[in-house]
Scaffold this active site. Sequence first.
Site, PDB file in Angstrom:
ATOM      1  N   ARG A 237       0.755  -1.427   0.028  1.00  0.00           N
ATOM      2  CA  ARG A 237       0.175  -0.027  -0.019  1.00  0.00           C
ATOM      3  C   ARG A 237       0.921   1.432  -0.091  1.00  0.00           C
ATOM      4  O   ARG A 237       1.759   1.300   0.649  1.00  0.00           O
ATOM      5  CB  ARG A 237      -0.937   0.084   1.251  1.00  0.00           C
ATOM      6  CG  ARG A 237      -2.213  -0.740   1.255  1.00  0.00           C
ATOM      7  CD  ARG A 237      -3.058  -0.609   0.304  1.00  0.00           C
ATOM      8  NE  ARG A 237      -4.328  -1.393   0.415  1.00  0.00           N
ATOM      9  CZ  ARG A 237      -4.321  -2.675  -0.406  1.00  0.00           C
ATOM     10  NH1 ARG A 237      -3.428  -2.913  -1.301  1.00  0.00           N
ATOM     11  NH2 ARG A 237      -5.346  -3.556  -0.305  1.00  0.00           N
ATOM     12  N   GLU A 266      -4.467   7.730  -4.614  1.00  0.00           N
ATOM     13  CA  GLU A 266      -4.480   7.031  -5.836  1.00  0.00           C
ATOM     14  C   GLU A 266      -5.965   7.698  -6.526  1.00  0.00           C
ATOM     15  O   GLU A 266      -6.792   7.388  -5.722  1.00  0.00           O
ATOM     16  CB  GLU A 266      -4.610   5.489  -5.498  1.00  0.00           C
ATOM     17  CG  GLU A 266      -3.320   4.961  -5.291  1.00  0.00           C
ATOM     18  CD  GLU A 266      -3.163   3.431  -4.969  1.00  0.00           C
ATOM     19  OE1 GLU A 266      -4.327   2.738  -5.308  1.00  0.00           O
ATOM     20  OE2 GLU A 266      -2.202   3.020  -4.789  1.00  0.00           O
ATOM     21  N   HIS A 285      -1.848   0.526  -9.750  1.00  0.00           N
ATOM     22  CA  HIS A 285      -2.247  -0.391  -8.686  1.00  0.00           C
ATOM     23  C   HIS A 285      -2.826  -1.666  -9.478  1.00  0.00           C
ATOM     24  O   HIS A 285      -4.161  -1.780  -9.356  1.00  0.00           O
ATOM     25  CB  HIS A 285      -3.429   0.251  -7.832  1.00  0.00           C
ATOM     26  CG  HIS A 285      -3.577  -0.495  -6.595  1.00  0.00           C
ATOM     27  ND1 HIS A 285      -3.690   0.127  -5.341  1.00  0.00           N
ATOM     28  CD2 HIS A 285      -3.500  -1.839  -6.202  1.00  0.00           C
ATOM     29  CE1 HIS A 285      -4.041  -0.852  -4.508  1.00  0.00           C
ATOM     30  NE2 HIS A 285      -3.819  -2.012  -4.868  1.00  0.00           N
TER      31      HIS A 285
HETATM   32  P1  NAP Z   1      -0.145 -11.729   4.507  1.00  0.00           P
HETATM   33  O1  NAP Z   1      -0.040 -13.230   3.992  1.00  0.00           O
HETATM   34  O2  NAP Z   1      -0.952 -11.582   5.692  1.00  0.00           O
HETATM   35  O3  NAP Z   1       1.364 -11.303   4.708  1.00  0.00           O
HETATM   36  C1  NAP Z   1       1.632 -10.167   5.430  1.00  0.00           C
HETATM   37  C2  NAP Z   1       2.935 -10.265   6.283  1.00  0.00           C
HETATM   38  O4  NAP Z   1       3.376  -9.094   6.859  1.00  0.00           O
HETATM   39  C3  NAP Z   1       2.811 -11.150   7.216  1.00  0.00           C
HETATM   40  O5  NAP Z   1       3.938 -12.283   7.118  1.00  0.00           O
HETATM   41  C4  NAP Z   1       3.075 -10.713   8.624  1.00  0.00           C
HETATM   42  O6  NAP Z   1       3.764 -11.428   9.725  1.00  0.00           O
HETATM   43  C5  NAP Z   1       3.796  -9.442   7.957  1.00  0.00           C
HETATM   44  N1  NAP Z   1       3.703  -8.158   8.690  1.00  0.00           N
HETATM   45  C6  NAP Z   1       2.660  -7.672   9.356  1.00  0.00           C
HETATM   46  N2  NAP Z   1       2.808  -6.372   9.993  1.00  0.00           N
HETATM   47  C7  NAP Z   1       4.169  -6.391  10.081  1.00  0.00           C
HETATM   48  C8  NAP Z   1       5.167  -5.361  10.580  1.00  0.00           C
HETATM   49  N3  NAP Z   1       4.846  -4.487  11.194  1.00  0.00           N
HETATM   50  N4  NAP Z   1       6.413  -5.810  10.516  1.00  0.00           N
HETATM   51  C9  NAP Z   1       7.103  -6.729   9.620  1.00  0.00           C
HETATM   52  N5  NAP Z   1       6.072  -7.645   9.175  1.00  0.00           N
HETATM   53  C10 NAP Z   1       5.057  -7.433   9.518  1.00  0.00           C
HETATM   54  O7  NAP Z   1      -0.805 -10.714   3.309  1.00  0.00           O
HETATM   55  P2  NAP Z   1      -0.590 -11.103   1.883  1.00  0.00           P
HETATM   56  O8  NAP Z   1      -1.827 -11.605   1.089  1.00  0.00           O
HETATM   57  O9  NAP Z   1       0.935 -11.364   1.522  1.00  0.00           O
HETATM   58  O10 NAP Z   1      -0.804  -9.301   1.326  1.00  0.00           O
HETATM   59  C11 NAP Z   1      -0.110  -8.369   1.874  1.00  0.00           C
HETATM   60  C12 NAP Z   1      -0.594  -7.087   1.184  1.00  0.00           C
HETATM   61  O11 NAP Z   1      -0.199  -6.805   0.088  1.00  0.00           O
HETATM   62  C13 NAP Z   1      -1.897  -6.809   1.745  1.00  0.00           C
HETATM   63  O12 NAP Z   1      -2.412  -6.378   2.946  1.00  0.00           O
HETATM   64  C14 NAP Z   1      -2.220  -5.835   0.727  1.00  0.00           C
HETATM   65  O13 NAP Z   1      -2.285  -4.440   1.462  1.00  0.00           O
HETATM   66  C15 NAP Z   1      -1.322  -6.024  -0.334  1.00  0.00           C
HETATM   67  N6  NAP Z   1      -1.612  -6.218  -1.638  1.00  0.00           N
HETATM   68  C16 NAP Z   1      -1.566  -5.512  -2.495  1.00  0.00           C
HETATM   69  C17 NAP Z   1      -1.923  -5.795  -3.887  1.00  0.00           C
HETATM   70  C18 NAP Z   1      -1.861  -4.788  -5.203  1.00  0.00           C
HETATM   71  O14 NAP Z   1      -2.612  -4.722  -5.865  1.00  0.00           O
HETATM   72  N7  NAP Z   1      -0.746  -4.020  -5.238  1.00  0.00           N
HETATM   73  C19 NAP Z   1      -2.512  -7.045  -4.114  1.00  0.00           C
HETATM   74  C20 NAP Z   1      -2.564  -7.794  -3.123  1.00  0.00           C
HETATM   75  C21 NAP Z   1      -2.392  -7.595  -1.684  1.00  0.00           C
HETATM   76  P3  NAP Z   1       3.143 -12.357  10.445  1.00  0.00           P
HETATM   77  O15 NAP Z   1       3.056 -13.438   9.557  1.00  0.00           O
HETATM   78  O16 NAP Z   1       3.725 -12.589  11.724  1.00  0.00           O
HETATM   79  O17 NAP Z   1       1.477 -12.152  10.902  1.00  0.00           O
END
Ligand code: NAP
Length: 327
Positions: A237, A266, A285
Amino acid sequence: MNKRVVAVRRLDENHLAQLRQLFHVDCFDSLGPDNEQAYIQAMRRAHGLIGGKLTINRQLLDESPHLKVISTISVGYDNLPLDELTQRGILLCNTPDVLTETTADTGFALIMATARRVVELAELVKQGNWLGHIDKPLFGLDVHGKVLGIIGMGRIGAAVARRGALGFGMRVRYSNSSPKPALETELGAQRCDMDELLAQSDFVCISVPLTTETHQLIGAEAFRKMKSSAILINISRGKVVDEAALIDALNEGQIGGAGLDVFEEEPVSRDSPLLQMTNVVALPHIGSATHETRAAMAQLAVDNLILALQGEWPKSAVNEQVLAAKH
Ligand code: NAP
């Protein structure tokens, strides 16, 4: 057919038809001042809300006394007030997993495009400016064999890391709130603190969710710690990065470039200095924006909504405690 659903953006006829078989559906292709009253009116009677880029505040929740389920067509839910929803017993469903590989592809496309100056040099050819040998000033950087730093080694972060380690022989460092021993074994990834990651990485890829903790996680201090050749990739984000500090860091040559799928605001303003920089690749995005993945996300969101409104466990819920309290 006494339950009512409000559908906002991103659903095609096939998905709407599935909902219409079971519920009364009020559809909004877009939301704005013109249809705000109609939207509020529909929410007053709605049991479910489904869509992309949903925004809902306390006032609208007060106006939605029957609302039981919100099904967002996204994995991220930073645009929604999770605690407020949980307190009110409203279930929030999202669409993890189905978009992981596609978003990682976007991340890797940004790594390749920035390192090899794909956009800049393709434009040079299209504008008829390929006049002779391409020499040093237009050379790029290798991706293979470099150090890939992943901030947020979750589903998407791991999928980017896998591409880097297994496809490009990259050495992976990661910073994450919890250790990921299976990925350390699979990819030889090393967990380190943020300072080490920033200092060692040739590519720093951000894939954490936006939370109060990660808001502007990467700012001036982080850029000072990065290599002057390093490239920042943001596929999470926009607000995870302090964009003004990023602009300064690029202007001052503190970092080598940036590949950005997301921005603080955005669509990004056409006046943003980022858009004038040849070492910045900016995308609108499109992390998950392929035909296949958007269809899979919509289907998962529809399935979640139907299951939840029928009193069953959905396939993916964010605040499962709401469900647990009911079962
Ligand atoms: P996810 O599996 O929940 O991965 C997020 C990771 O970040 C987890 O491993 C979490 O740790 C870690 N984390 C959370 N807070 C943290 C912090 N303060 N410091 C260090 N690590 C931290 O989520 P995902 O499916 O990979 O998606 C991640 C994000 O990508 C989404 O939330 C969304 O905002 C973004 N996204 C963007 C697009 C786009 O179009 N560009 C598309 C999809 C998603 P833990 O494992 O310990 O909880």
